[in-house]
Write an enzyme that holds these catalytic residues in place. Structure first.
Site, short mmCIF file in Angstrom:
data_model
loop_
_atom_site.label_atom_id
_atom_site.label_comp_id
_atom_site.label_asym_id
_atom_site.label_seq_id
_atom_site.Cartn_x
_atom_site.Cartn_y
_atom_site.Cartn_z
N SER A 1 0.84 -1.21 0.00
CA SER A 1 0.00 0.00 0.00
C SER A 1 0.87 1.25 0.00
O SER A 1 0.36 2.34 -0.20
CB SER A 1 -0.91 0.01 1.23
OG SER A 1 -0.13 -0.01 2.40
N HIS B 1 -2.55 -3.14 -6.32
CA HIS B 1 -2.98 -2.77 -4.97
C HIS B 1 -4.48 -3.03 -4.81
O HIS B 1 -5.29 -2.34 -5.40
CB HIS B 1 -2.62 -1.30 -4.70
CG HIS B 1 -2.93 -0.87 -3.32
ND1 HIS B 1 -3.25 0.42 -2.98
CD2 HIS B 1 -2.94 -1.56 -2.15
CE1 HIS B 1 -3.47 0.50 -1.68
NE2 HIS B 1 -3.29 -0.69 -1.16
N GLU C 1 -5.52 -0.80 -7.96
CA GLU C 1 -4.58 0.16 -8.54
C GLU C 1 -3.47 -0.64 -9.21
O GLU C 1 -2.85 -1.50 -8.57
CB GLU C 1 -4.00 1.07 -7.45
CG GLU C 1 -5.00 2.06 -6.89
CD GLU C 1 -4.42 2.94 -5.80
OE1 GLU C 1 -4.55 4.16 -5.88
OE2 GLU C 1 -3.83 2.41 -4.84
N ASN D 1 -4.57 6.15 -1.47
CA ASN D 1 -4.06 6.52 -0.15
C ASN D 1 -3.56 7.96 -0.10
O ASN D 1 -3.57 8.59 0.96
CB ASN D 1 -2.97 5.55 0.31
CG ASN D 1 -3.58 4.27 0.85
OD1 ASN D 1 -4.73 4.27 1.29
ND2 ASN D 1 -2.84 3.18 0.79
N1 CAA Z 1 -15.26 -10.40 3.44
C1 CAA Z 1 -16.12 -10.77 2.46
N2 CAA Z 1 -17.31 -10.18 2.26
C2 CAA Z 1 -17.65 -9.17 3.08
C3 CAA Z 1 -16.81 -8.73 4.12
C4 CAA Z 1 -15.57 -9.39 4.29
N3 CAA Z 1 -14.70 -9.03 5.23
N4 CAA Z 1 -17.42 -7.70 4.75
C5 CAA Z 1 -18.61 -7.51 4.15
N5 CAA Z 1 -18.73 -8.41 3.14
C6 CAA Z 1 -19.86 -8.51 2.19
C7 CAA Z 1 -21.12 -8.96 2.90
O1 CAA Z 1 -21.17 -10.34 3.03
C8 CAA Z 1 -22.21 -8.42 1.98
O2 CAA Z 1 -22.29 -9.22 0.82
P1 CAA Z 1 -23.66 -9.40 0.01
O3 CAA Z 1 -24.08 -8.04 -0.44
O4 CAA Z 1 -23.27 -10.31 -1.12
O5 CAA Z 1 -24.62 -10.02 0.95
C9 CAA Z 1 -21.61 -7.07 1.56
O6 CAA Z 1 -20.18 -7.22 1.70
C10 CAA Z 1 -22.10 -5.94 2.43
O7 CAA Z 1 -21.75 -6.27 3.76
P2 CAA Z 1 -22.64 -5.94 5.05
O8 CAA Z 1 -24.08 -5.76 4.66
O9 CAA Z 1 -22.32 -6.90 6.13
O10 CAA Z 1 -22.02 -4.61 5.58
P3 CAA Z 1 -21.98 -3.21 4.96
O11 CAA Z 1 -23.03 -2.99 3.95
O12 CAA Z 1 -21.90 -2.35 6.16
O13 CAA Z 1 -20.56 -3.19 4.20
C11 CAA Z 1 -18.26 -2.83 4.04
C12 CAA Z 1 -19.37 -3.48 4.85
C13 CAA Z 1 -18.23 -3.50 2.66
C14 CAA Z 1 -16.97 -3.10 4.76
C15 CAA Z 1 -18.60 -1.30 3.89
O14 CAA Z 1 -18.78 -0.73 5.15
C16 CAA Z 1 -17.51 -0.54 3.17
O15 CAA Z 1 -17.43 -0.55 1.94
N6 CAA Z 1 -16.62 0.14 3.95
C17 CAA Z 1 -15.52 0.90 3.41
C18 CAA Z 1 -14.36 -0.05 3.18
C19 CAA Z 1 -13.18 0.65 2.57
O16 CAA Z 1 -13.16 1.85 2.33
N7 CAA Z 1 -12.13 -0.13 2.30
C20 CAA Z 1 -10.91 0.39 1.78
C21 CAA Z 1 -9.95 0.58 2.91
S1 CAA Z 1 -8.43 1.27 2.34
C22 CAA Z 1 -7.53 -0.06 1.85
O17 CAA Z 1 -7.89 -1.19 1.96
C23 CAA Z 1 -6.23 0.23 1.22
C24 CAA Z 1 -5.08 0.59 2.05
O18 CAA Z 1 -3.98 0.54 1.50
C25 CAA Z 1 -5.18 1.05 3.44
#
Ligand code: CAA
Length: 284
Positions: A119, A140, A152, A190
């Site tokens: 990252s 990424h 990415e 990021n």
């Molecule tokens: N693994 C697999 N599937 C997952 C999961 C996981 N850890 N978490 C959630 N899901 C799936 C659920 O099963 C559900 O699937 P379906 O629609 O097929 O039923 C779907 O995702 C939605 O999940 P939920 O209804 O339980 O929860 P939600 O709607 O609150 O979504 C979330 C959860 C997807 C995490 C959402 O809150 C979100 O998009 N958050 C932002 C995440 C984000 O920004 N990530 C990037 C971080 S930065 C990074 O990663 C890079 C870096 O370098 C730091």
């Protein structure tokens, strides 16, 4: 695309997610961990994740078994010797990543595409220890890997255009949407996300509003799926701290500097969801 053979180094949160996504796309996957214990834990987590998908009616039990059948675990890097694509998703430690790339360079055929899921570490740091810098790119992924659509694709000044194109095609073939970016700290996401999160922590530190209200501001005011403070806990406060330091070291711009509150929480072991306590408290 022909049925690619993919090797994934690391079966933690990111590596396991990448393995799962590749296997669901029909690819032949070998996943590597440092020892049998870590490997078992990583493979068990993939199986548990897929069981949840089955329970939600999005996959049959037979399909789940087929997906799992396409993932082979190993603790021996030599099992990457026939891979078309290798994706490194190990700990964010430059020396460890360079050692891995050096060994891969000996084991894998010259045409194997080398990718890093880092990252924050410039891809050129890994590419330059190999004899194939033209075939080294960044791929990424975002957490949770099975859900987040973006990849990415990063090319260095030494990367062949064709290798970047392969990264783009590979990303599409596993159902993701690629964006192409240069090899610069933070890449695109990021570079924009970390100052946003750091600003939210600064607002909390200044007592501008409660954590809940800051997050509600961005979920209800801007339709973000999570507020920046909940997202910081989700990513891991140690990771946010680590990336903000890298960005600050690179650009010397105070907007990237970690607030004292973030530093102190990391030192205190409040790392977010994974430690049960970060900006919020979690039931572990
Ligand atoms: N693994 C697999 N599937 C997952 C999961 C996981 N850890 N978490 C959630 N899901 C799936 C659920 O099963 C559900 O699937 P379906 O629609 O097929 O039923 C779907 O995702 C939605 O999940 P939920 O209804 O339980 O929860 P939600 O709607 O609150 O979504 C979330 C959860 C997807 C995490 C959402 O809150 C979100 O998009 N958050 C932002 C995440 C984000 O920004 N990530 C990037 C971080 S930065 C990074 O990663 C890079 C870096 O370098 C730091």
């Amino acid at each position: 695309m022909e049925r690619k053979k993919v090797g994934i180094a690391g079966c933690g949160l990111m590596g396991g997610g990448i393995a799962q996504v590749c296997a669901r796309a029909g690819l032949d996957v070998v996943v590597l961990e440092a020892d049998e214990g870590l490997l078992k834990r990583g493979l068990d987590n993939i199986a548990k994740d897929l069981e949840k998908v089955v329970a939600r009616g999005k996959m049959t039990a037979e399909e789940k078994d087929e997906v799992l059948g396409r993932i082979r675990g190993t603790v021996n890097l030599r099992d990457f010797s026939d891979r078309d694509v290798v994706i490194e998703a190990i700990i964010e430690n430059l020396e460890k990543k360079q050692n891995l790339f050096r060994e891969l360079d000996i084991i894998c055929p010259p045409q194997t595409l080398f990718c890093s899921n880092t990252s924050s570490i410039p891809i050129i740091e890994m590419a330059s220890v190999t004899k194939r810098p033209g075939r080294c790119i960044g791929l990424h992924f975002f957490n949770p890997v099975p859900v987040m659509k973006l990849i990415e694709v990063i090319g260095t000044i030494l990367t062949d255009d064709s290798a970047v194109q392969e990264g783009v095609e590979f990303s599409k073939a596993i159902g993701k949407t690629p964006i192409v970016t240069k090899d610069r700290a933070g890449f695109v996401v990021n570079l924009l996300l970390i100052p946003f999160i750091v600003d939210a922590i600064r607002a909390l530190e200044l007592g501008l509003a409660s954590a809940e209200d800051i997050d509600t501001g961005m979920t209800l005011g801007c339709s973000h799926p999570m507020g920046p403070l909940a997202l910081a806990d989700f990513i891991g406060l140690d990771t946010v701290y680590y990336i903000s330091n890298i960005l600050y070291d690179e650009f010397k711009d105070p907007k990237y500097a970690a607030p004292l509150l973030l530093k102190q929480m990391v030192k205190a072991g409040y790392l977010g969801r994974k430690s049960g306590r970060g900006i919020y408290l979690y039931n572990t």
